[in-house]
Motif scaffolding. Structure first.
Motif, short mmCIF file in Angstrom:
data_model
loop_
_atom_site.label_atom_id
_atom_site.label_comp_id
_atom_site.label_asym_id
_atom_site.label_seq_id
_atom_site.Cartn_x
_atom_site.Cartn_y
_atom_site.Cartn_z
N GLY A 179 -11.43 -2.18 -10.65
CA GLY A 179 -11.81 -1.45 -9.45
C GLY A 179 -11.25 -0.05 -9.55
N ASN A 180 -12.08 0.93 -9.88
CA ASN A 180 -11.61 2.29 -10.11
C ASN A 180 -11.53 3.04 -8.78
OD1 ASN A 180 -10.81 4.64 -11.34
ND2 ASN A 180 -12.81 5.13 -12.24
N TYR A 181 -10.52 2.68 -7.99
CA TYR A 181 -10.41 3.19 -6.63
C TYR A 181 -9.88 4.62 -6.57
CZ TYR A 181 -10.95 -1.77 -6.02
OH TYR A 181 -11.42 -3.05 -6.11
N PHE A 182 -9.14 5.02 -7.59
CA PHE A 182 -8.56 6.36 -7.61
C PHE A 182 -8.82 6.97 -9.00
CE2 PHE A 182 -6.03 3.68 -4.76
CZ PHE A 182 -6.22 4.36 -3.57
N PRO A 183 -10.02 7.50 -9.21
CA PRO A 183 -10.42 7.97 -10.54
C PRO A 183 -9.49 9.01 -11.16
CG PRO A 183 -12.33 7.78 -9.13
CD PRO A 183 -11.13 7.57 -8.25
N ASP A 184 -8.90 9.88 -10.36
CA ASP A 184 -8.02 10.90 -10.93
C ASP A 184 -6.89 10.26 -11.72
OD1 ASP A 184 -9.55 12.89 -9.87
OD2 ASP A 184 -8.23 13.34 -8.19
N ALA A 185 -6.36 9.16 -11.19
CA ALA A 185 -5.24 8.49 -11.85
C ALA A 185 -5.69 7.41 -12.83
CB ALA A 185 -4.33 7.86 -10.78
N MET A 186 -6.83 6.77 -12.56
CA MET A 186 -7.22 5.60 -13.32
C MET A 186 -8.25 5.87 -14.42
SD MET A 186 -7.43 2.89 -10.11
CE MET A 186 -7.58 1.42 -11.13
N SER A 187 -9.14 6.82 -14.22
CA SER A 187 -10.21 7.05 -15.20
C SER A 187 -9.70 7.38 -16.59
CB SER A 187 -11.15 8.16 -14.71
OG SER A 187 -11.99 7.68 -13.68
N PRO A 188 -8.66 8.21 -16.74
CA PRO A 188 -8.19 8.48 -18.10
C PRO A 188 -7.75 7.23 -18.86
CG PRO A 188 -7.30 10.10 -16.56
CD PRO A 188 -7.95 9.04 -15.74
N VAL A 224 -8.44 4.31 3.61
CA VAL A 224 -7.95 4.49 2.24
C VAL A 224 -8.39 5.86 1.73
CG1 VAL A 224 -7.74 3.45 -0.06
CG2 VAL A 224 -8.26 1.99 1.91
N PRO A 225 -7.82 6.93 2.26
CA PRO A 225 -8.18 8.26 1.77
C PRO A 225 -7.80 8.41 0.31
CG PRO A 225 -6.21 8.35 3.15
CD PRO A 225 -6.77 6.98 3.29
N GLY A 226 -8.63 9.15 -0.42
CA GLY A 226 -8.42 9.31 -1.86
C GLY A 226 -9.31 8.40 -2.67
N ASN A 227 -9.92 7.40 -2.03
CA ASN A 227 -10.88 6.53 -2.70
C ASN A 227 -12.26 7.16 -2.56
OD1 ASN A 227 -12.86 4.54 -3.21
ND2 ASN A 227 -11.46 2.89 -2.67
N PRO A 228 -12.83 7.69 -3.65
CA PRO A 228 -14.10 8.44 -3.55
C PRO A 228 -15.25 7.62 -2.98
CG PRO A 228 -13.05 8.86 -5.67
CD PRO A 228 -12.29 7.74 -5.03
N SER A 229 -15.29 6.32 -3.25
CA SER A 229 -16.39 5.50 -2.73
C SER A 229 -16.33 5.43 -1.21
CB SER A 229 -16.32 4.09 -3.33
OG SER A 229 -16.65 4.10 -4.70
N LEU A 230 -15.14 5.24 -0.66
CA LEU A 230 -15.02 5.16 0.79
C LEU A 230 -15.23 6.53 1.44
CD1 LEU A 230 -12.09 2.63 1.29
CD2 LEU A 230 -14.53 2.23 0.97
N ALA A 284 0.81 -1.22 0.00
CA ALA A 284 0.00 0.00 0.00
C ALA A 284 0.84 1.27 0.00
CB ALA A 284 -0.92 0.00 1.23
N ASN A 285 2.09 1.18 -0.42
CA ASN A 285 2.99 2.33 -0.32
C ASN A 285 2.72 3.41 -1.36
OD1 ASN A 285 4.39 1.26 1.89
ND2 ASN A 285 5.71 0.03 0.55
N ASN A 286 2.23 3.03 -2.54
CA ASN A 286 2.06 4.01 -3.62
C ASN A 286 0.87 3.60 -4.47
OD1 ASN A 286 2.67 6.32 -5.07
ND2 ASN A 286 4.20 5.30 -6.35
N LEU A 287 -0.31 3.51 -3.85
CA LEU A 287 -1.46 2.87 -4.47
C LEU A 287 -1.90 3.53 -5.77
CD1 LEU A 287 -3.75 1.91 -1.45
CD2 LEU A 287 -2.42 0.39 -2.91
N GLN A 288 -2.05 4.84 -5.78
CA GLN A 288 -2.58 5.50 -6.97
C GLN A 288 -1.69 5.26 -8.18
OE1 GLN A 288 -4.44 9.27 -6.93
NE2 GLN A 288 -4.61 9.38 -4.71
N ALA A 289 -0.40 5.49 -8.03
CA ALA A 289 0.52 5.31 -9.16
C ALA A 289 0.61 3.85 -9.57
CB ALA A 289 1.90 5.85 -8.79
N ASP A 290 0.63 2.94 -8.58
CA ASP A 290 0.76 1.52 -8.90
C ASP A 290 -0.47 1.00 -9.63
OD1 ASP A 290 3.26 1.43 -7.80
OD2 ASP A 290 2.65 0.48 -5.93
#
Length: 326
Positions: A93-102, A162-168, A68-74
């Motif tokens: 699982g689109n947990y970090f839309p800013d990084a994953m949605s594009p 898990v801050p940064g995950n919009p669902s949570l 869990a050290n660098n979740l968004q980038a990983d």
């Protein structure tokens, strides 16, 4: 990381997504990019996907992070690599839309069939996915808050690991709002994402919150590990059993035992096994038959109370792993 490895990743990232997707594919190539298997929820989700693939006599790939050290980038990197292989379908699982949605949007636009699973409820249509499998975090948060209010909670604490995950974040905000709408107070305790699976860091954060505000009488957690730690935090800060109502999203054997023994007010079974199973099934049917549900498919939530816990524990003894009981 070696230069050779870096070059290989760069090459993968630049491969064109464009390719034909045949509706009558007999052996669809499906890749799942989802949560880490050190979390009981995702071990159950993967078991569901494994069983669906076995029943359909197909192969699929499960791709996830190792820590869990660098979740968004990983997650963004894994998703980019998966899309570059040009699968017939991707379950994400689109947990970090800013990084994953594009990345998801580019894949969908290139003809890859995409299912959003578990995370990303509020944005799944925007990504170009053809359906969503999981739960509605806003509804879950409201219902959890209302359950605790009915049990007498006046000051609720939602623990988001898990801050940064919009669902949570939406779930916690909805929980706090439900308590406030009933005349109480509430707040969110945010735990650094790199400490998500660090029991001592979670425990100390919850103990600190309870010591700083002795009027807290309700806790909502968003993971099975955190639920059991909330019980421990309550005990270690001198609260009698049941004084603080504890609810949590996600089940494990320890959580179910806590519910059975009256230490946990309720658990939320998001039925991760169904998440994994239905996602593979729907991806297969989309690729082979061009069939898709017209509405999101909700695998959860199912609220588990004391009267339910023993029966579920007996089921889990017979069918190990379908609720991530590790």
């Amino acid at each position: 990381m070696t230069k050779t490895r870096l070059a290989m990743l760069a090459a993968l990232a630049t491969v064109s997504f464009a390719h034909p997707v045949w509706a009558d594919s007999e052996n669809p190539n499906i890749i799942v990019v989802s949560g880490p298997l050190f979390d009981p929820f995702f071990s159950a989700l993967k078991k569901g996907a494994d069983d669906a693939a076995s029943n359909l006599n197909i192969h699929y790939q499960y791709s996830t992070v190792q820590d869990a050290n660098n979740l968004q980038a990983d997650f963004a990197r894994l998703l980019d690599q998966a899309a570059a292989t040009q699968p017939d379908a991707m379950v994400v699982g689109n947990y970090f839309p800013d990084a994953m949605s594009p990345v998801i949007k580019r894949a969908a636009e290139a003809g890859i069939n995409v299912i959003i699973q578990d995370g990303g409820y509020s944005t799944w249509k925007d990504t170009g996915a053809f359906t969503y499998v999981g739960y509605d975090p806003d509804s879950l948060g409201v219902e959890s808050g209302q359950i605790q209010v009915k049990a007498g909670v006046k000051n609720g604490l939602c623990v988001n690991h898990v801050p940064g995950n919009p669902s949570l974040e939406a779930l916690c905000n909805a929980y706090v709002k439900a308590v406030k709408d009933a005349g109480g107070t509430g707040k969110v305790l945010t735990i650094a994402v790199q400490d998500a699976q660090n029991p001592q860091a979670n425990l100390q954060a919850m103990k600190g919150a309870l010591e700083a505000d002795p009027s807290i009488d309700g806790i909502m957690t968003l993971g099975a590990t955190q639920t059991t730690l909330a019980v421990q935090a309550s005990d270690e800060t001198g609260h009698e059993q049941g004084k603080i109502k504890i609810g949590g999203s996600g089940l494990s054997t320890a959580v179910l035992e806590g519910i059975r023994d009256g230490k946990v007010q309720f658990g939320v079974d998001l039925q991760a096994y169904l998440d994994g199973y239905y996602s593979i099934l729907l991806a297969y049917q989309k690729v082979k038959y061009n069939l898709a549900p017209v509405q999101p498919m909700y695998a959860g939530p199912r609220f588990v109370y004391q009267k339910d816990a023993e029966k579920i524990l007996l089921v889990n003894e017979k069918y190990v792993g379908i609720r991530g009981t590790n």
